[in-house]
Scaffold this active site. Structure first.
Site, short mmCIF file in Angstrom:
data_model
loop_
_atom_site.label_atom_id
_atom_site.label_comp_id
_atom_site.label_asym_id
_atom_site.label_seq_id
_atom_site.Cartn_x
_atom_site.Cartn_y
_atom_site.Cartn_z
N CYS A 113 0.81 -1.22 0.00
CA CYS A 113 0.00 0.00 0.00
C CYS A 113 0.85 1.28 0.00
O CYS A 113 0.35 2.35 -0.35
CB CYS A 113 -0.93 0.01 1.21
SG CYS A 113 -1.98 -1.46 1.33
N HIS A 252 -3.62 6.88 2.94
CA HIS A 252 -4.01 5.60 2.37
C HIS A 252 -5.40 5.24 2.88
O HIS A 252 -5.69 5.32 4.07
CB HIS A 252 -3.00 4.52 2.78
CG HIS A 252 -3.45 3.13 2.49
ND1 HIS A 252 -3.95 2.76 1.26
CD2 HIS A 252 -3.49 2.01 3.26
CE1 HIS A 252 -4.28 1.47 1.30
NE2 HIS A 252 -4.01 1.01 2.48
N ASN A 282 -10.13 -0.63 0.04
CA ASN A 282 -8.66 -0.56 0.07
C ASN A 282 -8.13 -1.06 -1.27
O ASN A 282 -8.23 -2.24 -1.58
CB ASN A 282 -8.15 -1.43 1.23
CG ASN A 282 -6.64 -1.37 1.37
OD1 ASN A 282 -5.91 -0.95 0.47
ND2 ASN A 282 -6.15 -1.82 2.52
#
Length: 325
Positions: A113, A252, A282
């Protein structure tokens, strides 16, 4: 002194939207359970032909259009991904071919990520030494190919998509002016994914469960909040700034509980925190560039605004980055 500046942004998302109601028919879960724990209502899932490299190229093409550049003007392509098109060659090479960026060299990076932020930092270093360079940085994922659709703790979280930014140089004070990158490989087992089954029996892991995402959610939550808030504070202190000096924070988009806890720790007002996790879930390396493009298209970022990115991912990896838009 020249700094690397974002000249244009773009994003590309699969057509199909997977709702929480549909997930209720797939695993033992509910819209209320998912929403209360993650804040996610929908996520995008790739369909036929919506391969990782095509999403990446779509985002890159829009970023080039936004920057007023052509693919032939690119010198370099970086694709951040943990769900590559193939083990080899790199997804970036597929993107290069798809765009017709014949003058660029291309490669992938994998910091999960955190990958896109790592990629921006890397591009800024190239541009600092060669200001004439034009670099395309993409975060692109098809996590639907790596999710265990029988595990309700992970399958509700992830989605597919791509976001991109084209970078060049400026000497007017705008651009990337600070970053902090961190990792801790000792904690790899909190969030990981095995590779394909080994064809060498001697190297087959004893607990191999397939190339699927595995996560210890409660520990990841604690590490994510602590790591992101720490690296943000470290970077701001290094630059002699405070949260009050930042116009927009783009974190994020992992889940809403992490975002709200981070917001509380940093004492960030709602209007300074960009959130779209409810729509896309996500998307790992694609998370920040998709959000960055949305913020740009919505007019949430204005010239000379100070923008802060912060992120956390498998590795463990985490990072923060500051730029003047």
């Amino acid at each position: 002194m020249c700094k690397a500046v974002i000249l244009g942004t773009g994003s590309c998302l699969p057509e199909r939207t997977l709702t929480n109601a549909e997930l209720e028919q797939m695993v033992e879960t509910s819209d209320q359970w998912i929403t209360s724990r993650t804040g996610i209502k929908t996520r995008r899932i790739s369909g036929a032909g919506e391969y990782n490299y095509r999403l990446a190229a779509g985002a890159g093409r829009k970023a080039l259009d936004n920057a007023g550049l052509t693919a032939a003007e690119l010198d370099m392509i970086i694709v951040a991904t943990l769900s590559p098109q193939k083990i080899m060659p790199s997804t970036a090479c597929f993107v290069q071919a798809e765009l017709g960026a014949d003058n660029a060299f291309a490669y992938d990076i994998n910091a999960a990520c955190t990958g896109f932020t790592y990629g921006l930092d890397l591009a800024s270093k190239y541009i600092a030494s060669q200001p004439e360079m034009k670099v395309l940085v993409i975060g692109s994922e098809t996590l639907s190919t790596r999710v265990d659709w029988e595990d309700r703790n992970t399958c509700v979280l992830f989605g597919d998509g791509a976001g991109a930014a084209v970078l060049g140089s400026r000497d007017d004070g705008r651009g990337i002016f600070g970053s902090k990158l961190r990792s801790d490989g000792r904690l790899w087992n909190l969030l990981h994914m095995d590779g394909p089954e080994s064809q060498n029996p001697a190297l087959q892991p004893e607990d191999w469960q397939g190339a699927l995402i595995r996560m210890n959610g409660s520990d990841i939550f604690k590490h994510a909040v602590r790591a992101m808030s720490g690296v943000v504070n470290d970077l701001l202190e290094q630059q002699g700034l405070s949260v009050a000096d930042v116009d927009l924070i783009i974190p994020h988009q992992a889940n809403i509980r992490i975002l709200r806890k981070l917001q509380s720790r940093l004492d960030v007002p709602d209007e300074k925190l960009f959130v779209n996790v409810d729509k896309y879930g996500n998307t790992s390396a694609a998370s920040i560039p998709i959000a960055l493009d949305e913020a740009n298209q919505q007019g949430r970022i204005k010239e000379n605004d100070v923008v802060l990115l912060c992120t956390f991912g498998a590795g463990l990896t985490w990072a923060s980055l500051l730029m003047r838009w």
